[in-house]
Scaffold this motif. Structure first.
Motif, PDB file in Angstrom:
ATOM      1  N   GLY A  36     101.543  38.430  71.270  1.00 32.95           N
ATOM      2  CA  GLY A  36     100.203  37.854  71.221  1.00 32.95           C
ATOM      3  C   GLY A  36      99.123  38.919  71.243  1.00 32.95           C
ATOM      4  N   PHE A  37      99.334  39.968  72.053  1.00 30.90           N
ATOM      5  CA  PHE A  37      98.353  41.047  72.130  1.00 30.90           C
ATOM      6  C   PHE A  37      98.285  41.831  70.825  1.00 30.90           C
ATOM      7  N   ILE A  38      99.434  42.106  70.235  1.00 37.12           N
ATOM      8  CA  ILE A  38      99.467  42.844  68.973  1.00 37.12           C
ATOM      9  C   ILE A  38      98.812  42.036  67.863  1.00 37.12           C
ATOM     10  N   ALA A  39      99.036  40.705  67.875  1.00 37.60           N
ATOM     11  CA  ALA A  39      98.520  39.861  66.797  1.00 37.60           C
ATOM     12  C   ALA A  39      97.030  39.577  66.927  1.00 37.60           C
ATOM     13  N   ALA A  40      96.546  39.384  68.160  1.00 34.42           N
ATOM     14  CA  ALA A  40      95.151  38.950  68.308  1.00 34.42           C
ATOM     15  C   ALA A  40      94.439  39.589  69.491  1.00 34.42           C
ATOM     16  N   GLY A  41      94.958  40.682  70.001  1.00 35.83           N
ATOM     17  CA  GLY A  41      94.300  41.343  71.124  1.00 35.83           C
ATOM     18  C   GLY A  41      94.443  40.523  72.396  1.00 35.83           C
ATOM     19  N   THR A  42      93.526  40.704  73.314  1.00 34.91           N
ATOM     20  CA  THR A  42      93.619  40.018  74.606  1.00 34.91           C
ATOM     21  C   THR A  42      93.550  38.494  74.472  1.00 34.91           C
ATOM     22  N   GLY A  74     100.715  33.684  73.164  1.00 32.52           N
ATOM     23  CA  GLY A  74     102.026  34.319  73.107  1.00 32.52           C
ATOM     24  C   GLY A  74     102.851  34.029  74.341  1.00 32.52           C
ATOM     25  N   ALA A  75     102.222  34.102  75.511  1.00 30.11           N
ATOM     26  CA  ALA A  75     102.933  33.821  76.755  1.00 30.11           C
ATOM     27  C   ALA A  75     103.369  32.361  76.823  1.00 30.11           C
ATOM     28  N   LEU A  76     102.510  31.461  76.351  1.00 33.76           N
ATOM     29  CA  LEU A  76     102.825  30.033  76.381  1.00 33.76           C
ATOM     30  C   LEU A  76     104.051  29.730  75.526  1.00 33.76           C
TER      31      LEU A  76
END
Length: 274
Positions: free
Chosen positions: A51-57, A63-65
């Motif tokens: 999720g961080f790589i795809a859309a930052g913070t 991503g975690a969900l």
């Protein structure tokens, strides 16, 4: 401390987490799901990284969900019908997915700082939007707990009786795993994928020293988390601002929870002697 807006947001985040971690930790304790909770805190790691790589913070939450929900389903399927023991299935999923997360984050140039953020969280950078997301997850989680609590208690203490009464054990296990996953996702940005385990285990463990009733344990665990959340933030603020000692807020909160557990141990010992 509360004159600083970011500290107010941090305290609000911890308050929301306390409201869900208190009740959910009781079921984790009663079902002896500490290892499963540990696995979920680690298996969301690759989702956080993707999720961080795809859309930052802003992509961390999504991503975690996804990773948490997938893990809950996979663990339930692997243990269903005795295909694998609970411990074996949990160990396989934990090591596999956490290794994937480490492999992904190690490919980034800012490996050290990113890894530290993912593992230990950044509660002082919580935004109003993230508070709203946590609040939504809290409402959903508490609604699921209210709906499934009676069946989960039955299944925790008499799985055979629950099955004979017509409950689908696999569905109950899946529902509880999903609830634990939601709590992990709600807390991962605040305290990281490692320290979130403390919020799922310590409140109920400490409350168990004070009472045997599950409802009272949930209330006591929630109150302890609230108190320790504020105490941890205050300790971090005081150490950093007044004494120049760097002490992360998430670590301070966890240390406060552990200290509360230690202080409750003598009470539990005396209650058992009576």
């Amino acid at each position: 401390m509360l004159d600083a807006p970011f500290m107010v947001r941090a305290l609000a985040e911890l308050t929301l987490l306390a409201l869900v971690c208190g009740p959910v930790s009781v079921f984790v304790f009663a079902r002896r799901l500490s290892f499963v909770a540990d696995a979920l805190t680690h298996t969301v790691f690759p989702g956080v990284v993707v999720g961080f790589i795809a859309a930052g913070t802003e992509g961390v939450f999504g991503g975690a969900l996804v990773a948490g929900l997938v893990t809950a389903v996979v663990l339930t399927l692997l243990t269903r019908g005795g295909l694998l023991s609970d411990d074996a299935a949990t160990a396989v999923v934990l090591t596999a997915l956490f290794s994937v997360g480490v492999a992904l984050v190690s490919r980034r140039s800012s490996y050290t700082s990113d890894l530290t953020s993912f593992l230990f969280g950044r509660i002082l950078t919580v935004t109003p939007g993230q508070l709203v997301e946590t609040a939504v997850l809290a409402v959903v989680t508490l609604a699921l707990v209210a709906f499934g609590a009676r069946a989960w208690v039955f299944r925790s203490f008499d799985a055979g009786g629950a099955a004979a009464a017509g409950f689908r054990i696999a569905r109950l296990d899946l529902a509880l795993n999903l609830v634990v996953a939601l709590v992990v996702v709600a807390a991962v940005r605040a305290v990281g994928t490692i320290l979130v385990l403390a919020l799922l285990i310590v409140p109920a463990a400490a409350a168990r020293m004070l009472t045997d009733r599950l409802v009272a344990m949930a209330a006591a665990g929630t109150l302890l988390t609230l108190i320790c959340g504020y105490a941890g933030l205050w300790l971090s603020w005081t150490a950093s601002v007044d004494h120049g000692i760097r002490l992360t807020s998430a670590t301070s909160v966890v240390l406060a929870l552990v200290l509360a557990y230690v202080l409750c141990l003598p009470i539990g010992y005396l209650r058992r002697r009576q």
